[in-house]
Motif scaffolding. Structure first.
Motif, mmCIF file in Angstrom:
data_model
loop_
_atom_site.group_PDB
_atom_site.id
_atom_site.type_symbol
_atom_site.label_atom_id
_atom_site.label_comp_id
_atom_site.label_asym_id
_atom_site.label_seq_id
_atom_site.Cartn_x
_atom_site.Cartn_y
_atom_site.Cartn_z
ATOM 1 N N MET A 125 0.855 -1.175 0.000
ATOM 2 C CA MET A 125 0.000 0.000 0.000
ATOM 3 C C MET A 125 0.904 1.241 0.000
ATOM 4 O O MET A 125 1.628 1.488 0.958
ATOM 5 N N ASN A 126 0.875 1.972 -1.086
ATOM 6 C CA ASN A 126 1.726 3.147 -1.218
ATOM 7 C C ASN A 126 1.176 4.326 -0.423
ATOM 8 O O ASN A 126 0.001 4.348 -0.051
ATOM 9 N N LYS A 127 2.024 5.314 -0.187
ATOM 10 C CA LYS A 127 1.618 6.502 0.567
ATOM 11 C C LYS A 127 0.489 7.256 -0.123
ATOM 12 O O LYS A 127 -0.407 7.771 0.529
ATOM 13 N N HIS A 128 0.533 7.319 -1.464
ATOM 14 C CA HIS A 128 -0.491 8.077 -2.174
ATOM 15 C C HIS A 128 -1.833 7.335 -2.205
ATOM 16 O O HIS A 128 -2.825 7.882 -2.668
ATOM 17 N N GLN A 129 -1.870 6.102 -1.698
ATOM 18 C CA GLN A 129 -3.116 5.345 -1.625
ATOM 19 C C GLN A 129 -3.753 5.435 -0.244
ATOM 20 O O GLN A 129 -4.706 4.715 0.029
ATOM 21 N N ARG A 130 -3.251 6.306 0.611
ATOM 22 C CA ARG A 130 -3.799 6.436 1.954
ATOM 23 C C ARG A 130 -4.397 7.813 2.158
ATOM 24 O O ARG A 130 -3.905 8.812 1.630
ATOM 25 N N ILE A 131 -5.451 7.848 2.932
ATOM 26 C CA ILE A 131 -6.054 9.119 3.341
ATOM 27 C C ILE A 131 -5.446 9.448 4.702
ATOM 28 O O ILE A 131 -5.560 8.672 5.643
ATOM 29 N N LYS A 132 -4.801 10.588 4.802
ATOM 30 C CA LYS A 132 -4.098 10.952 6.025
ATOM 31 C C LYS A 132 -4.673 12.211 6.682
ATOM 32 O O LYS A 132 -4.727 12.309 7.896
#
Length: 113
Positions: free
Chosen positions: A1-8
């Motif tokens: 799971m890449n960073k750009h695939q996460r809601i932060k």
């Protein structure tokens, strides 16, 4: 799971909560919001009521791995926010994945087989 695939960011979470639709079962609540990005994104929320840090991190790992294994079947242009309930702490990975698949089928994010 890449960073750009996460809601932060909190603003992104709030947008999904306000504009998205929610679906639930005993272990998870899933908010789904259609968007125009090429890949899906996920946001995870596990309350301190669920357990200690080790338990909460294990649940988050299980959810991320389940989404990684289901990524081909999932609708690509959506944001998902997953909230874990207390019953999720008592489950192993396979039970967690099955429960997530169930709630995503209810949300029509996964095709019914």
């Amino acid at each position: 799971m890449n960073k750009h695939q996460r809601i932060k960011k909190d603003k992104e979470f709030q947008r999904v909560f306000k504009q998205g639709k929610s679906f639930a079962n005993r272990q998870f609540i899933v908010y789904v919001l259609k968007s125009d990005q090429p890949e899906f994104r996920i946001g995870l929320s596990v309350s301190k009521k669920v357990g200690n840090a080790v338990t909460r991190n294990r649940i988050k790992r299980y959810i991320r791995q389940a989404f990684l294994e289901m990524k081909e079947e999932l609708a690509p242009n959506a944001d998902y926010v997953i909230i874990a309930r207390q019953q999720a702490a008592k489950m192993d990975f396979h039970e967690s994945k099955k429960s997530l698949q169930h709630v995503l089928k209810i949300a029509r994010a996964l095709p019914k087989k």
